[in-house]
Design a protein around this motif. Structure first.
Motif, PDB file in Angstrom:
ATOM      1  N   ASP A 203      -6.331  10.179  -8.308  1.00  0.00           N
ATOM      2  CA  ASP A 203      -7.013  11.149  -7.468  1.00  0.00           C
ATOM      3  C   ASP A 203      -7.100  10.590  -6.051  1.00  0.00           C
ATOM      4  N   PRO A 204      -6.398  11.198  -5.091  1.00  0.00           N
ATOM      5  CA  PRO A 204      -6.367  10.657  -3.723  1.00  0.00           C
ATOM      6  C   PRO A 204      -7.757  10.459  -3.122  1.00  0.00           C
ATOM      7  N   PHE A 205      -8.679  11.381  -3.417  1.00  0.00           N
ATOM      8  CA  PHE A 205     -10.009  11.294  -2.809  1.00  0.00           C
ATOM      9  C   PHE A 205     -10.756  10.034  -3.243  1.00  0.00           C
ATOM     10  N   MET A 206     -10.589   9.626  -4.505  1.00  0.00           N
ATOM     11  CA  MET A 206     -11.307   8.452  -5.005  1.00  0.00           C
ATOM     12  C   MET A 206     -10.804   7.172  -4.356  1.00  0.00           C
ATOM     13  N   GLY A 207      -9.603   7.216  -3.787  1.00  0.00           N
ATOM     14  CA  GLY A 207      -9.055   6.029  -3.148  1.00  0.00           C
ATOM     15  C   GLY A 207      -9.253   5.991  -1.649  1.00  0.00           C
ATOM     16  N   THR A 208     -10.001   6.955  -1.113  1.00  0.00           N
ATOM     17  CA  THR A 208     -10.195   6.996   0.333  1.00  0.00           C
ATOM     18  C   THR A 208     -11.300   6.040   0.783  1.00  0.00           C
ATOM     19  N   ILE A 209     -11.279   5.742   2.069  1.00  0.00           N
ATOM     20  CA  ILE A 209     -12.321   4.933   2.687  1.00  0.00           C
ATOM     21  C   ILE A 209     -12.603   5.504   4.068  1.00  0.00           C
ATOM     22  N   GLU A 234      -6.624   7.766   3.310  1.00  0.00           N
ATOM     23  CA  GLU A 234      -6.080   7.698   1.961  1.00  0.00           C
ATOM     24  C   GLU A 234      -5.090   6.548   1.789  1.00  0.00           C
ATOM     25  N   SER A 235      -4.304   6.300   2.825  1.00  0.00           N
ATOM     26  CA  SER A 235      -3.277   5.273   2.738  1.00  0.00           C
ATOM     27  C   SER A 235      -2.978   4.767   4.142  1.00  0.00           C
ATOM     28  N   PHE A 236      -1.908   4.008   4.294  1.00  0.00           N
ATOM     29  CA  PHE A 236      -1.582   3.510   5.628  1.00  0.00           C
ATOM     30  C   PHE A 236      -0.076   3.509   5.838  1.00  0.00           C
ATOM     31  N   LEU A 237       0.303   3.523   7.087  1.00  0.00           N
ATOM     32  CA  LEU A 237       1.707   3.504   7.477  1.00  0.00           C
ATOM     33  C   LEU A 237       1.864   2.494   8.604  1.00  0.00           C
TER      34      LEU A 237
END
Length: 354
Positions: A203-209, A234-237
């Protein structure tokens, strides 16, 4: 009264989410709930009493009380480790048993949160396997998907715990792996006597900060758009490539923080105009006035850090995989995930609560 130990095959697998989801669901059904975390790995003082940060947080979420000495009888401080590795022998299990008895008195169910993996704490006799057997409770073990699942570990745990293992939860499963879980992994595990109690999708939302929390974890400083620091990441680039190549990757990852050198204004501008949640500028270099102005106008925070781009990327990977459950929106969402994907009827039957 029955107890349920929530363990995992590795740290940061989702134990707090499962404990919280189970606890809130059982409370909704009218059960009187107890909670403890026998071994605390994050020492913190509250009102002059030493306890564990996760335990204090979970007590708050579940609305349960208990003395820190009962809730977390063993707190792993630096001094604790020094004594343990120097061979100082102490019975750490006895206070855990006493704490469990105090917490579980007059309760319908006590949830016991593990720390680390089921083998963590073996050096001082407080590993999850030993505690489950000593307390005589059932256990649920979480296996989080990280490139693959720990099939062997789960089978070995069944052999070690026997009937004390109520089942396992497979967590953070990507969509591309779901078919293999259904057709191959789950049937294999259950053929070995390992009951799969639930499969929780990634679940993308649970991995957000939040941007503000990210800046704190990176040791950075937010230098613009301070009113938008609640944006989720959600992630990084990594923006080290040529602009044309960067744009191709960026279009596929719009909710990604962009890590880029403070002197790469070309990539910075593309990321800002593409509405990324935040920029992370490395090398302790301030952006130019054009970038700062666009950041304010578009409401995209900029975090400035001292480290180089590679080091920041490694930190980001660790942060996003290990970010703790603290935000109220995540608490609610996590509880809903657990409620909708776990076999509560089976769990209640195993605990004698049906």
């Amino acid at each position: 009264m029955p107890g349920l130990y929530i363990g995992s095959t590795s740290g940061y697998s989702g134990k707090n989410m499962i404990v919280m989801g189970l606890g809130l669901r059982f409370q909704k059904e009218g059960l009187r709930l107890g909670y403890m975390k026998p071994v605390g790995a994050i020492p913190v003082e509250l009102n002059g009493k030493l306890g564990d940060e996760d335990a204090f947080f979970m007590q708050q979420v579940l609305g349960v009380s208990g003395e820190p000495a009962d809730v977390t009888p063993v707190v792993v401080t630096h001094d604790f480790k020094v004594q343990a590795f120097n061979g100082r022998v102490e019975d750490h299990v006895a206070p855990i048993v006493e704490g469990y008895e105090n917490i579980s008195a007059n309760k319908d169910l006590t949830l016991i949160a593990g720390s680390g993996s089921m083998y963590s704490g073996k050096y001082c006799g407080v590993d999850g396997i030993h505690l489950v057997k000593t307390l005589g409770v059932k256990s649920i073990v979480i296996d989080r998907f990280q490139k693959e699942l720990n099939y062997d570990y789960l089978v070995v745990l069944k052999e070690s715990l026997g009937d004390n293992l109520a089942g396992v939860v497979l967590n953070d499963i990507p969509p591309s792996f779901m078919d293999e879980i259904t057709t191959l992994i789950k049937p294999f595990l259950e053929s070995k006597g390992v009951k799969v109690l639930g499969v929780i999708p990634k679940d993308p939302f649970m991995g957000t900060i939040k941007v503000t929390d990210l800046a704190d974890r990176l040791g950075g400083k937010i230098i613009s758009a301070h009113g938008k620091v609640a944006h989720p990441v959600e992630s990084f680039l990594i923006g080290t490539m040529q602009v044309e190549n960067f744009m191709t990757h960026f279009r596929r990852q719009r909710n990604s923080a962009v890590i880029v050198g403070g002197d790469r204004s070309d990539v910075q501008l593309v990321a800002l105009e593409g509405e990324c949640p935040c920029l992370v500028l490395t090398g302790n270099l301030y952006p130019n006035d054009i970038i700062l102005t666009r950041s304010e106008v578009l409401g995209t925070p900029i975090i400035m850090v001292r480290d180089d781009t590679f080091s920041v990327a490694k930190k980001m990977e660790d942060i996003l995989s290990r970010h703790k459950l603290r935000d109220s929106a995540k608490v609610k969402h996590g509880a809903e995930l657990v409620a909708s994907h776990l076999d509560f009827d089976y769990i209640k039957k195993e605990l004698g609560l049906d």
